[in-house]
Design an enzyme around this catalytic site. Sequence first.
Site, PDB file in Angstrom:
ATOM      1  N   SER A 190       0.836  -1.196   0.000  1.00 44.18           N
ATOM      2  CA  SER A 190       0.000   0.000   0.000  1.00 44.18           C
ATOM      3  C   SER A 190       0.875   1.252   0.000  1.00 44.18           C
ATOM      4  O   SER A 190       1.732   1.409  -0.868  1.00 44.18           O
ATOM      5  CB  SER A 190      -0.968  -0.054   1.187  1.00 44.18           C
ATOM      6  OG  SER A 190      -2.014   0.875   1.041  1.00 44.18           O
ATOM      7  N   HIS A 192      -7.460  -5.691  -0.624  1.00 44.96           N
ATOM      8  CA  HIS A 192      -6.294  -4.811  -0.708  1.00 44.96           C
ATOM      9  C   HIS A 192      -5.207  -5.285   0.267  1.00 44.96           C
ATOM     10  O   HIS A 192      -5.476  -5.599   1.420  1.00 44.96           O
ATOM     11  CB  HIS A 192      -6.737  -3.388  -0.351  1.00 44.96           C
ATOM     12  CG  HIS A 192      -5.640  -2.401  -0.156  1.00 44.96           C
ATOM     13  ND1 HIS A 192      -4.837  -1.965  -1.182  1.00 44.96           N
ATOM     14  CD2 HIS A 192      -5.217  -1.754   0.966  1.00 44.96           C
ATOM     15  CE1 HIS A 192      -3.973  -1.077  -0.704  1.00 44.96           C
ATOM     16  NE2 HIS A 192      -4.179  -0.938   0.595  1.00 44.96           N
ATOM     17  N   GLU A 222      -9.429  -4.094  -6.189  1.00 40.49           N
ATOM     18  CA  GLU A 222      -9.081  -2.957  -5.341  1.00 40.49           C
ATOM     19  C   GLU A 222      -8.962  -1.663  -6.131  1.00 40.49           C
ATOM     20  O   GLU A 222      -8.664  -1.662  -7.325  1.00 40.49           O
ATOM     21  CB  GLU A 222      -7.787  -3.233  -4.577  1.00 40.49           C
ATOM     22  CG  GLU A 222      -6.532  -3.356  -5.422  1.00 40.49           C
ATOM     23  CD  GLU A 222      -5.296  -3.441  -4.554  1.00 40.49           C
ATOM     24  OE1 GLU A 222      -5.090  -2.512  -3.759  1.00 40.49           O
ATOM     25  OE2 GLU A 222      -4.542  -4.429  -4.662  1.00 40.49           O
TER      26      GLU A 222
END
Length: 268
Positions: free
Chosen positions: A112, A236, A206
């Site tokens: 991320s 995610h 995602e």
Amino acid sequence: MHESMGSPPRPALPGVDIRDMRYGDVPGVVCTPSQPRGTVLYFHGGGYRMGSMALSTAFAARLAIATGARVVAADYRLAPEHPFPAAPHDAAQVYERLLAGSGVPPVVLGDSAGGGLGAALAVACARSGVPVPSGLVLLSAWLDLRCTAGSYRSRAATDQLFSHEAARQAADQYLQGHPADDPLASPLLGDLSGFPPTLLCASTDEILLDDSVAFASALARAGVPTSASYVPGVPHAWPSVFLDLPASARALDVITRFARPLLAKEPS
């Protein structure tokens, strides 16, 4: 060595020793398997405003066992108290100390926002003439803080962990007026020609899917060896957040096969 002395070891998980370390001003957790080969520097996710090395230790330990590498999870500073460029500065500080200690660039892995931070680190290295990482692994990486990709809309109904609104809020808290098109904030917009071999993993469900797809394409156009794995039906950042999913075990296998050839044995 530029690392400080570590704290007494924590109770180790089977096959890996876990202890706290400091790299200059930046704390970290080091997960070391028996007879480690090479180093992986790991940056956790959380939108540059959440997450910690403590929450990342379980994944870092599994990564160490799977790859056979020493895994350093860096506890970089977070927004809004520490906006851009605090996180890239911390990432560079840990990276430089690892490089100085062994002479061998580590493999860098992030999920991320941590994936964006890892890519930004590679941009900074290439700009400054510092050796780039031996390899780069980007899991559900946030690579463009302009937050304009089409998948923010097309995947809004299927991404249960991240939203367009949350991304814009996190970007605002992190950048605090700094331009989002700075490649050290949005590495998708940088010069990728000096990048190392890179693996991207993303869920097809995602909102950050387009970041990974666009980055893989940009790397390929720059002549960088690039691998990509797009997996349907997973959340995610699933490999590092949902450790017990069968899909997470499969992703760890993909990461290991990519990283092991890039992990050089460091001097003892």
